[in-house]
Design a protein around this motif. Structure first.
Motif, PDB file in Angstrom:
ATOM      1  N   ALA A 162       0.839  -1.197   0.000  1.00 14.32           N
ATOM      2  CA  ALA A 162       0.000   0.000   0.000  1.00 14.32           C
ATOM      3  C   ALA A 162       0.877   1.251   0.000  1.00 14.32           C
ATOM      4  N   GLU A 163       0.296   2.358  -0.410  1.00 14.96           N
ATOM      5  CA  GLU A 163       1.058   3.602  -0.430  1.00 14.96           C
ATOM      6  C   GLU A 163       1.406   4.006   0.996  1.00 14.96           C
ATOM      7  N   GLY A 164       2.636   4.455   1.150  1.00 13.64           N
ATOM      8  CA  GLY A 164       3.060   4.919   2.462  1.00 13.64           C
ATOM      9  C   GLY A 164       3.470   3.820   3.401  1.00 13.64           C
ATOM     10  N   ALA A 173      20.532   2.829  16.097  1.00 16.19           N
ATOM     11  CA  ALA A 173      20.101   4.224  16.067  1.00 16.19           C
ATOM     12  C   ALA A 173      19.513   4.566  14.703  1.00 16.19           C
ATOM     13  N   LEU A 174      20.184   4.080  13.656  1.00 16.71           N
ATOM     14  CA  LEU A 174      19.723   4.425  12.315  1.00 16.71           C
ATOM     15  C   LEU A 174      18.420   3.744  11.942  1.00 16.71           C
ATOM     16  N   GLU A 175      18.219   2.546  12.498  1.00 15.98           N
ATOM     17  CA  GLU A 175      16.935   1.871  12.261  1.00 15.98           C
ATOM     18  C   GLU A 175      15.783   2.775  12.673  1.00 15.98           C
ATOM     19  N   LYS A 176      15.925   3.315  13.844  1.00 17.33           N
ATOM     20  CA  LYS A 176      14.852   4.169  14.355  1.00 17.33           C
ATOM     21  C   LYS A 176      14.748   5.453  13.543  1.00 17.33           C
ATOM     22  N   GLU A 177      15.927   5.985  13.208  1.00 13.77           N
ATOM     23  CA  GLU A 177      15.932   7.216  12.434  1.00 13.77           C
ATOM     24  C   GLU A 177      15.246   7.011  11.086  1.00 13.77           C
ATOM     25  N   LEU A 178      15.523   5.859  10.492  1.00 14.61           N
ATOM     26  CA  LEU A 178      14.922   5.564   9.200  1.00 14.61           C
ATOM     27  C   LEU A 178      13.403   5.503   9.323  1.00 14.61           C
ATOM     28  N   LYS A 179      12.972   4.919  10.426  1.00 13.93           N
ATOM     29  CA  LYS A 179      11.534   4.819  10.622  1.00 13.93           C
ATOM     30  C   LYS A 179      10.925   6.206  10.826  1.00 13.93           C
ATOM     31  N   ASP A 180      11.682   7.073  11.489  1.00 16.27           N
ATOM     32  CA  ASP A 180      11.215   8.450  11.668  1.00 16.27           C
ATOM     33  C   ASP A 180      11.099   9.171  10.332  1.00 16.27           C
ATOM     34  N   ILE A 181      12.118   8.942   9.499  1.00 14.30           N
ATOM     35  CA  ILE A 181      12.095   9.600   8.185  1.00 14.30           C
ATOM     36  C   ILE A 181      10.918   9.083   7.368  1.00 14.30           C
ATOM     37  N   HIS A 182      10.654   7.804   7.516  1.00 13.32           N
ATOM     38  CA  HIS A 182       9.490   7.232   6.836  1.00 13.32           C
ATOM     39  C   HIS A 182       8.220   7.947   7.272  1.00 13.32           C
ATOM     40  N   GLU A 217       8.047  10.975   8.562  1.00 15.67           N
ATOM     41  CA  GLU A 217       8.068  12.372   8.118  1.00 15.67           C
ATOM     42  C   GLU A 217       7.724  12.525   6.644  1.00 15.67           C
ATOM     43  N   THR A 218       8.292  11.637   5.814  1.00 14.30           N
ATOM     44  CA  THR A 218       8.111  11.815   4.379  1.00 14.30           C
ATOM     45  C   THR A 218       6.825  11.192   3.870  1.00 14.30           C
ATOM     46  N   GLY A 219       6.338  10.182   4.570  1.00 12.58           N
ATOM     47  CA  GLY A 219       5.131   9.510   4.108  1.00 12.58           C
ATOM     48  C   GLY A 219       5.347   8.688   2.842  1.00 12.58           C
ATOM     49  N   LYS A 220       6.619   8.462   2.469  1.00 14.06           N
ATOM     50  CA  LYS A 220       6.926   7.686   1.258  1.00 14.06           C
ATOM     51  C   LYS A 220       6.700   6.202   1.507  1.00 14.06           C
ATOM     52  N   THR A 221       6.560   5.480   0.424  1.00  9.91           N
ATOM     53  CA  THR A 221       6.506   4.031   0.514  1.00  9.91           C
ATOM     54  C   THR A 221       7.937   3.514   0.557  1.00  9.91           C
ATOM     55  N   PHE A 222       8.259   2.757   1.605  1.00 12.52           N
ATOM     56  CA  PHE A 222       9.607   2.187   1.742  1.00 12.52           C
ATOM     57  C   PHE A 222       9.520   0.683   1.560  1.00 12.52           C
ATOM     58  N   VAL A 223      10.369   0.152   0.718  1.00 15.71           N
ATOM     59  CA  VAL A 223      10.502  -1.303   0.634  1.00 15.71           C
ATOM     60  C   VAL A 223      11.951  -1.624   0.979  1.00 15.71           C
ATOM     61  N   TYR A 224      12.115  -2.437   2.003  1.00 14.39           N
ATOM     62  CA  TYR A 224      13.419  -2.644   2.621  1.00 14.39           C
ATOM     63  C   TYR A 224      13.731  -4.118   2.567  1.00 14.39           C
ATOM     64  N   ILE A 225      14.970  -4.462   2.208  1.00 13.11           N
ATOM     65  CA  ILE A 225      15.310  -5.872   2.342  1.00 13.11           C
ATOM     66  C   ILE A 225      16.464  -6.024   3.323  1.00 13.11           C
ATOM     67  N   THR A 226      16.411  -7.112   4.054  1.00 10.37           N
ATOM     68  CA  THR A 226      17.440  -7.374   5.061  1.00 10.37           C
ATOM     69  C   THR A 226      17.437  -8.857   5.368  1.00 10.37           C
ATOM     70  N   HIS A 227      18.540  -9.330   5.936  1.00 13.17           N
ATOM     71  CA  HIS A 227      18.544 -10.716   6.402  1.00 13.17           C
ATOM     72  C   HIS A 227      18.243 -10.768   7.899  1.00 13.17           C
ATOM     73  N   SER A 228      18.080  -9.563   8.494  1.00 11.80           N
ATOM     74  CA  SER A 228      17.886  -9.524   9.932  1.00 11.80           C
ATOM     75  C   SER A 228      16.426  -9.242  10.273  1.00 11.80           C
ATOM     76  N   LEU A 229      15.778 -10.247  10.781  1.00 14.19           N
ATOM     77  CA  LEU A 229      14.377 -10.063  11.127  1.00 14.19           C
ATOM     78  C   LEU A 229      14.227  -9.045  12.247  1.00 14.19           C
ATOM     79  N   GLU A 230      15.225  -9.024  13.096  1.00 14.57           N
ATOM     80  CA  GLU A 230      15.215  -8.073  14.203  1.00 14.57           C
ATOM     81  C   GLU A 230      15.103  -6.650  13.664  1.00 14.57           C
ATOM     82  N   GLU A 231      15.930  -6.354  12.615  1.00 11.66           N
ATOM     83  CA  GLU A 231      15.907  -5.046  11.988  1.00 11.66           C
ATOM     84  C   GLU A 231      14.526  -4.795  11.390  1.00 11.66           C
TER      85      GLU A 231
END
Lengths: 384, 357, 289
Positions: free
Chosen positions: B32-34, B177-186, B188-202
């Motif tokens: 979905a958008e956002g 720290a950056l994980e949280k910051e990234l979520k904050d930026i998400h 703030e911007t309201g953009k759609t983020f698609v993220y890939i990682t091998h870390s489920l924790e992240e």
């Protein structure tokens, strides 16, 4: 041997000689005692060929080192700079021994008793006393002649007949129709002489301003009309054979003989019938091998001079490598018999006597430095 | 802003084969958008191929990528309205920070003054000092480089912002720290983020929804809580972190039996037609020693070792058959057993998860 | 690390110690001859000793003379050769670095192999090809009845010679330069909207600049000092400065003049290289700064 042919290889050789000289200079007299089995020859390419040297090495059990030289004045300069300590024999064109090296004490006379009789077996032009081999007083014998040859220009006789070349002389190159149809073999010192001749000026004397100006004008014209310049006689002969050019400026038996020996008989050195040098239009060079005034002389020096007079060795010197040339010893039937018909044809034996009679001997140009600057400027400023 | 439930990006049967090898297999997905959507999987699971397909660096073998109703399959990477933050960040070393951020604007022929203004705004938004504009990118620290890369991607103003494990190379604290910051930026911007990682924790920290990938297929999609609490199979459960896994078979209504004979256990729910599968019990719901007494599900084993995990302690118990079980406790309720003692472990039926595969 | 023993400076700096042989070698082999050439350039014309009263006489006469023509041709031919070499080699290098894969080794071998043969001989091979009634002319006449006889002994044939002889010196630095460009940067540029051309211009070209610079400077300096191409293929259609230098040292027996020309050529090369390096900061490109 010849005539200021400089390429990268020679340049390296030259460097090697310098290194050797430097080494000899820094280790003054270490090898003092052992020089009776050692001989160092400084010569135009040819005498340094193993064909010539190896039999001598075997016969005399000698250690012979021979280095090719690349320019007469260069070689004299080195002897002046102290290389008389290095060399035992020096092989240069005719004027240097009598005019420069002997008066300056760089060479010493050879035994007249032993060597003068050998001149009697040479071609008639060289019978004793042969002036280039004698000092100015006509008393001392300064060396032995061997290779020689007329050196003027070369044509493709299919395009320019021998008769036409000989009659017109160097004017062939001033003909507007020849523009872009000839090459210049960049044996620069020879070109300067021949450009003088082309301008109607005798190169071997002090020149007036007007004569220098006439020379300069010819320089420009010859360069501007040339199709190609090279210092490689093989490349030049190839261009001649392939029709790229019809003639080349400065050349003779020395440059034409390899092509002729390969069967390209249309390549021919031409000696003009007349010209400004007391009426003569051709120049002939004669090599003279002299004994260097080495403070620690090798007794083998004179032995080598006698050795190269032998019939079979004379032939080897004449046909050493790369170029083929007549030798003065061919006046002897024993030496002449060493050459077959093909070989004689390669060195233009049939017309040699006639060409010699139309030639004056190579000499020193007192205005060389000034004329060289004019020459090199004309080459640079060439319109292409 | 549009209704979030409306499909923004849709993948239909997306497949990518390299010769015989299928890297991505029949993936269907709606984002979905956002939304902050994270694809998680071990290396080789196809998530990198997936993101390369999404940004256009690879072309799918079959299936469709549809963005806002437009099929993107044949649109080359440089024409897609999407953008990616690369694993190695791919900052241009021959350009300074400002020029890096302005790069997409320069390509889009935006006037230099406007570009500069936008770059400055982005520096500010990402908490970077404005004088970084002239700094060489290789003079920046790891975290600063992250922000520059993100700023550059935001400058592109993409419809979707993709992230290819950009935090994986950072140390633990900075990553957190950056994980949280990234979520904050998400936010703030309201953009759609698609993220890939091998870390489920992240993924858990940041995502609205998570998709678990295995062998090129999407195994499970759900919110972090759904994935955590209701993994659909052993793979997902184990991927979530350390779990105790018992191989079991059905032993009656809401009862399973350990096939190695560790015991028979009650469960709260059972998949349809369950015969054989795995019982999953997280270490933090396991009770140990006296605390286990009275629980319906009890096993016994030897107390083998303990590990301090900061806020928690972890204990390893070895079953008679050699299995290793883990129990976690907060620091204020440490277990003080003796190594080698036989201890009891227990858990409530509602704390365990039963999966068929 | 602090050893506390400050007097044994060599012991704490083995790098400096190890640099001594190379430094001595450089001093004798490079600085020495250079100093001699500079020294000779101030000696009176046509002399062979360094122990004379220095003067600027030779510099004045060289500047007054027409040597600017030779300098012009050397600069022009060298620049032309470098530009053509770049245009020819970049696609080749790109292929070798990124596309040919294992075949790149074969290409490398094919390019290196001719280097085992003397340059003059290879150039002479071209003479045989380009000569009137030579391989090219003859074949064209035979096959298509067209003539290609005017190729040899021209300025373009000199450029051909320079490009041919110095190709490896441009190609291999370019290959390594292009290999240095990470694929991910190109992907990123593309992802950020850059077209193929924009990627080349904004990313690949500037990032392969170290290789381009090294190849360019190498081939420029080599071409500037080249002798054989103008002589053999060009038939000295024009005189390059190296030819003038050689003549001054040999036929003219004027070492001081040859030294002046050498000093000016070295100075010219130095200025060009310096300006290029100043314009393009290699450290920045490869990201050290």
């Amino acid at each position: 041997m010849f005539k200021n042919r400089i390429n990268r290889r020679n340049f390296l050789q030259q460097t090697g000689v310098w290194a050797a000289a430097a080494a000899a200079g820094t280790l003054p007299r270490l090898a003092h005692a052992a020089r009776d089995k050692e001989l160092n020859i400084y010569c135009w390419e040819g005498y340094n060929s193993d064909d010539v040297l190896d039999p001598f090495r075997r016969e005399f059990g000698a250690k012979v080192r021979a280095e090719g030289l690349t320019s007469d004045p260069d070689a004299v300069n080195r002897l002046r700079a102290g290389e008389t300590k290095v060399w035992d024999l020096i092989n240069l064109n005719n004027p240097w021994a009598r005019e420069m090296m002997y008066p300056e004490g760089l060479i010493k006379p050879i035994s007249r008793e032993r060597f003068e009789p050998m001149y009697k077996d040479m071609m008639s032009e060289f019978h004793p006393p042969y002036s280039w081999a004698m000092d100015k007083a006509g008393k001392d014998l300064l060396g032995m002649t061997q290779r020689f040859g007329p050196f003027n220009f070369v044509v493709n006789t299919n395009k320019i007949s021998r008769a036409m070349g000989e009659d017109q002389g160097f004017n062939v190159f001033l003909d507007p129709k020849m523009k872009g149809k000839y090459g210049i073999l960049t044996y620069d010192n020879w070109n300067i002489y021949h450009m003088c001749v082309t301008a109607g000026v005798d190169p071997f004397k002090k020149h007036s301003k007007a004569e220098v100006a006439a020379y300069a004008k010819v320089c420009k014209q010859i360069f501007n009309g040339a199709k190609l310049l090279t210092d490689d006689l093989v490349q030049m002969n190839l261009a001649l054979i392939n029709g790229e050019i019809d003639a080349y400026f400065t050349g003779g038996t020395y440059t034409a003989s390899p092509a002729r020996f390969d069967g390209a008989k249309q390549v021919r050195g031409i000696t003009p019938k007349s010209g400004p040098m007391n009426g003569k239009g051709g120049i002939v060079w004669i090599e003279l091998t002299s004994v260097v005034n080495n403070p620690d002389p090798s007794p083998l020096a004179e032995e080598f001079l006698a050795y190269v007079q032998r019939a079979d060795v004379s032939k080897k010197v004449a046909f050493a490598e790369g170029t083929y040339n007549p030798v003065t010893q061919m006046g002897s039937s024993k030496v002449l018999a060493q050459f077959n018909k093909e070989e004689l044809d390669a060195i233009q034996w049939d017309t040699l006597e006639e060409e010699m009679s139309n030639s004056t001997d190579y000499d020193i140009n007192p205005d060389y430095a000034e004329m060289y600057d004019i020459y090199s400027a004309a080459k640079r400023e060439r319109e292409s | 802003m549009k209704d979030k439930a409306e499909t923004f990006l849709e993948l239909k049967g997306l497949t990518k084969k390299f010769g015989e090898f299928t890297a991505v297999s029949e993936v269907d997905l709606q984002i979905a958008e956002g939304e902050f959507f994270t694809l998680v999987g071990p290396s080789g699971s196809g998530k990198t191929t997936m993101i390369r397909l999404l940004v256009g660096m690879d072309l799918p073998t079959s299936g469709d990528i549809i963005l806002k109703g437009t099929r993107l399959n044949d649109v080359p990477a440089n024409k897609r309205p999407t953008c990616m933050v690369f694993q190695n960040l791919a900052l241009f070393p021959h350009r300074n920070v400002g020029e890096n951020i302005e790069f997409p604007l320069k390509i889009a022929k935006v006037a230099p003054a406007v570009r500069r203004e936008r770059a400055m705004a982005l520096l500010e938004q990402l908490h970077l000092p404005l004088d970084f504009y002239d700094k060489g990118v290789n003079q920046c620290s790891g975290g600063e480089r992250q922000r520059v890369a993100l700023a550059r991607a935001l400058a592109f103003d993409p419809e979707i912002l993709f992230f290819d494990e950009p935090l994986s190379a950072l140390d633990f604290r900075l990553r957190k720290a950056l994980e949280k910051e990234l979520k904050d930026i998400h936010r703030e911007t309201g953009k759609t983020f698609v993220y890939i990682t091998h870390s489920l924790e992240e993924a858990m920290v940041m995502s609205d929804r998570i998709g678990i990938m295995k062998d090129g297929a999407l195994v499970q999609i759900g919110t972090p809580n759904e994935i955590y609490n209701k993994p659909i199979n052993k793979f997902v459960a184990q991927f979530m972190g350390e779990v105790n896994t018992l191989e079991v078979e059905a032993a009656g209504d809401m009862t399973v039996r350990d096939i190695k004979g560790e015991g028979t256990f009650e469960v709260k729910s059972m998949p349809d037609q369950f015969s054989r599968g795995y019982l999953i019990v997280r270490p933090e719901v396991m009770k140990l020693g006296p605390a286990a007494s009275g629980l319906p599900n009890i096993m016994h084993g030897k107390f083998f070792n303990d590990y301090a995990l900061g806020s928690r302690m972890q204990y390893q118990i070895r079953s008679p058959s050699g299995d290793q079980w883990l129990v976690e406790r907060l620091q204020d309720e440490v277990f003080d057993g003796t190594f080698g003692d036989t201890v009891a472990l227990g858990w409530r039926p509602e704390d365990s998860i039963l999966v068929s595969e | 690390m602090a050893t506390g023993n400050k007097s044994s400076i060599w012991r704490i700096n083995p790098g400096r110690l190890a640099a001594i042989p190379a430094s001595v070698f450089l001093l004798i082999g490079f600085a020495g001859p250079l100093a001699m050439v500079i020294g000779y350039s101030f000696m009176p014309a046509h002399t062979f000793s360094l122990l004379q009263v220095p003067s600027l006489e030779n510099y004045v006469s060289v500047v007054a003379d027409s040597y600017y023509i030779s300098f012009f041709w050397s600069l022009f031919l060298a620049s032309t050769a470098v530009v053509i070499l770049f245009l020819v080699c970049y696609p080749m290098a790109y292929g070798m670095a990124k596309i040919f894969g294992p075949w790149a080794n074969l290409v490398t071998a094919l390019i290196i192999l001719p280097l085992l043969i003397s340059e003059n001989i290879r150039l002479f091979g071209w003479v045989l090809i380009l000569l009137k009634n030579g391989i090219l002319d003859g074949s064209l006449k035979y096959l298509f009845d067209v003539s290609a006889s005017g190729l040899l002994y021209t300025v373009p044939s000199i450029v051909l010679g320079l490009v041919y002889v110095y190709l490896p010196f441009m190609l291999f630095p370019l290959v390594s330069g292009i290999s240095m460009v990470p694929e991910s940067l190109k992907d990123a540029a593309s992802d950020l909207g850059a077209s193929r051309w924009e990627i080349f211009w904004e990313v690949e070209l500037p990032l392969s600049m170290p290789g381009i610079m090294i190849g360019g400077i190498l081939t420029f300096i080599l071409s500037l000092g080249s002798l054989a191409e103008a002589k053999i293929l060009g038939g000295q259609a024009v005189v390059m400065i190296a030819d003038d230098i050689e003549s001054a040292f040999t036929f003219a027996q004027n070492w001081p003049k040859g030294s002046v020309l050498s000093v000016m050529l070295i100075g010219l090369s130095g200025v060009v290289v310096f300006l290029l390096f100043r314009r393009i900061d290699l450290d920045q490109i490869i990201g050290r700064r």
